[in-house]
Motif scaffolding. Structure first.
Motif, PDB file in Angstrom:
ATOM      1  N   THR A   1       1.657 -11.633  18.504  1.00 38.12           N
ATOM      2  CA  THR A   1       2.609 -10.978  17.617  1.00 38.12           C
ATOM      3  C   THR A   1       2.348 -11.313  16.153  1.00 38.12           C
ATOM      4  O   THR A   1       2.335 -10.424  15.297  1.00 38.12           O
ATOM      5  CB  THR A   1       4.047 -11.378  18.007  1.00 38.12           C
ATOM      6  OG1 THR A   1       4.263 -11.004  19.369  1.00 38.12           O
ATOM      7  CG2 THR A   1       5.064 -10.691  17.129  1.00 38.12           C
ATOM      8  N   VAL A   2       2.120 -12.575  15.866  1.00 35.69           N
ATOM      9  CA  VAL A   2       1.886 -12.973  14.468  1.00 35.69           C
ATOM     10  C   VAL A   2       0.535 -12.446  13.985  1.00 35.69           C
ATOM     11  O   VAL A   2       0.410 -12.033  12.829  1.00 35.69           O
ATOM     12  CB  VAL A   2       2.007 -14.504  14.300  1.00 35.69           C
ATOM     13  CG1 VAL A   2       1.658 -14.926  12.882  1.00 35.69           C
ATOM     14  CG2 VAL A   2       3.421 -14.963  14.655  1.00 35.69           C
ATOM     15  N   ALA A   3      -0.462 -12.409  14.860  1.00 38.54           N
ATOM     16  CA  ALA A   3      -1.757 -11.837  14.474  1.00 38.54           C
ATOM     17  C   ALA A   3      -1.597 -10.360  14.116  1.00 38.54           C
ATOM     18  O   ALA A   3      -2.166  -9.884  13.131  1.00 38.54           O
ATOM     19  CB  ALA A   3      -2.773 -12.013  15.605  1.00 38.54           C
ATOM     20  N   GLU A   4      -0.789  -9.637  14.880  1.00 37.07           N
ATOM     21  CA  GLU A   4      -0.536  -8.226  14.582  1.00 37.07           C
ATOM     22  C   GLU A   4       0.231  -8.066  13.268  1.00 37.07           C
ATOM     23  O   GLU A   4      -0.110  -7.208  12.448  1.00 37.07           O
ATOM     24  CB  GLU A   4       0.246  -7.574  15.726  1.00 37.07           C
ATOM     25  CG  GLU A   4      -0.560  -7.411  16.988  1.00 37.07           C
ATOM     26  CD  GLU A   4       0.259  -6.976  18.193  1.00 37.07           C
ATOM     27  OE1 GLU A   4      -0.369  -6.659  19.214  1.00 37.07           O
ATOM     28  OE2 GLU A   4       1.502  -6.968  18.123  1.00 37.07           O
ATOM     29  N   LYS A   5       1.263  -8.887  13.071  1.00 39.17           N
ATOM     30  CA  LYS A   5       2.043  -8.821  11.833  1.00 39.17           C
ATOM     31  C   LYS A   5       1.176  -9.146  10.622  1.00 39.17           C
ATOM     32  O   LYS A   5       1.393  -8.621   9.533  1.00 39.17           O
ATOM     33  CB  LYS A   5       3.207  -9.820  11.874  1.00 39.17           C
ATOM     34  CG  LYS A   5       4.359  -9.415  12.719  1.00 39.17           C
ATOM     35  CD  LYS A   5       5.448 -10.483  12.604  1.00 39.17           C
ATOM     36  CE  LYS A   5       6.556 -10.299  13.582  1.00 39.17           C
ATOM     37  NZ  LYS A   5       7.541 -11.407  13.510  1.00 39.17           N
ATOM     38  N   SER A   6       0.200 -10.015  10.821  1.00 38.25           N
ATOM     39  CA  SER A   6      -0.670 -10.432   9.718  1.00 38.25           C
ATOM     40  C   SER A   6      -1.503  -9.287   9.171  1.00 38.25           C
ATOM     41  O   SER A   6      -1.904  -9.312   8.010  1.00 38.25           O
ATOM     42  CB  SER A   6      -1.586 -11.572  10.165  1.00 38.25           C
ATOM     43  OG  SER A   6      -0.822 -12.716  10.469  1.00 38.25           O
ATOM     44  N   ASP A   7      -1.763  -8.286  10.012  1.00 39.38           N
ATOM     45  CA  ASP A   7      -2.484  -7.103   9.526  1.00 39.38           C
ATOM     46  C   ASP A   7      -1.657  -6.376   8.474  1.00 39.38           C
ATOM     47  O   ASP A   7      -2.192  -5.881   7.492  1.00 39.38           O
ATOM     48  CB  ASP A   7      -2.791  -6.146  10.679  1.00 39.38           C
ATOM     49  CG  ASP A   7      -3.871  -6.670  11.603  1.00 39.38           C
ATOM     50  OD1 ASP A   7      -4.602  -7.602  11.212  1.00 39.38           O
ATOM     51  OD2 ASP A   7      -3.981  -6.144  12.732  1.00 39.38           O
ATOM     52  N   GLU A   8      -0.350  -6.312   8.712  1.00 39.58           N
ATOM     53  CA  GLU A   8       0.545  -5.603   7.801  1.00 39.58           C
ATOM     54  C   GLU A   8       0.984  -6.467   6.627  1.00 39.58           C
ATOM     55  O   GLU A   8       1.139  -5.969   5.511  1.00 39.58           O
ATOM     56  CB  GLU A   8       1.784  -5.135   8.560  1.00 39.58           C
ATOM     57  CG  GLU A   8       1.497  -4.166   9.681  1.00 39.58           C
ATOM     58  CD  GLU A   8       2.717  -3.903  10.547  1.00 39.58           C
ATOM     59  OE1 GLU A   8       3.849  -4.051  10.041  1.00 39.58           O
ATOM     60  OE2 GLU A   8       2.534  -3.539  11.713  1.00 39.58           O
ATOM     61  N   VAL A   9       1.211  -7.745   6.896  1.00 38.93           N
ATOM     62  CA  VAL A   9       1.708  -8.671   5.875  1.00 38.93           C
ATOM     63  C   VAL A   9       0.848  -9.939   5.898  1.00 38.93           C
ATOM     64  O   VAL A   9       1.175 -10.914   6.576  1.00 38.93           O
ATOM     65  CB  VAL A   9       3.196  -9.026   6.119  1.00 38.93           C
ATOM     66  CG1 VAL A   9       3.744  -9.870   4.981  1.00 38.93           C
ATOM     67  CG2 VAL A   9       4.037  -7.786   6.341  1.00 38.93           C
ATOM     68  N   PRO A  10      -0.278  -9.942   5.190  1.00 35.41           N
ATOM     69  CA  PRO A  10      -1.196 -11.092   5.219  1.00 35.41           C
ATOM     70  C   PRO A  10      -0.551 -12.407   4.771  1.00 35.41           C
ATOM     71  O   PRO A  10      -0.998 -13.481   5.164  1.00 35.41           O
ATOM     72  CB  PRO A  10      -2.312 -10.678   4.254  1.00 35.41           C
ATOM     73  CG  PRO A  10      -2.214  -9.204   4.118  1.00 35.41           C
ATOM     74  CD  PRO A  10      -0.782  -8.852   4.375  1.00 35.41           C
ATOM     75  N   GLU A  11       0.515 -12.310   4.000  1.00 39.16           N
ATOM     76  CA  GLU A  11       1.191 -13.524   3.521  1.00 39.16           C
ATOM     77  C   GLU A  11       1.776 -14.341   4.671  1.00 39.16           C
ATOM     78  O   GLU A  11       1.914 -15.561   4.563  1.00 39.16           O
ATOM     79  CB  GLU A  11       2.302 -13.161   2.523  1.00 39.16           C
ATOM     80  CG  GLU A  11       1.800 -12.553   1.231  1.00 39.16           C
ATOM     81  CD  GLU A  11       1.515 -11.054   1.316  1.00 39.16           C
ATOM     82  OE1 GLU A  11       0.927 -10.515   0.363  1.00 39.16           O
ATOM     83  OE2 GLU A  11       1.873 -10.419   2.343  1.00 39.16           O
TER      84      GLU A  11
END
Length: 92
Positions: free
Chosen positions: A67-77
């Motif tokens: 989940t966090v890896a996927e979110k990181s695509d949208e929000v690298p911060e």
């Protein structure tokens, strides 16, 4: 003179710092593997499958990393905050 409680407290704190640092580094590697689809080269259906079967993480841990890896695509911060220890994986 330090008590045994203080000695164990220092050990626990050190291990916690190492744990959080390692969590961030693992997130970096898994994010890169996900983006490049390297899990498929290793015959895993996705990053969740790789985390659970290859790394033997619990389902909950594998889901958190995915989940966090996927979110990181949208929000690298988000990824940077985990790597820098500002957020834990479960907080992200």
């Amino acid at each position: 003179m330090k008590s045994i409680a203080h000695e164990y407290d220092e050990k626990a704190k050190g291990f916690a710092v190492d744990y959080l640092r390692t969590e961030g580094l693992l997130l970096l590697v898994l994010t890169e593997m996900r983006q490049r689809k390297l899990f498929a080269v290793l015959n895993y259906s996705g990053i969740f499958d790789y985390c659970e079967r290859r790394l033997t993480l619990s389902r909950a841990q594998a889901y958190s990393f995915k989940t966090v890896a996927e979110k990181s695509d949208e929000v690298p911060e988000i990824q940077q905050a985990v790597v820098q220890g500002e957020l834990t994986l479960s907080q992200a």
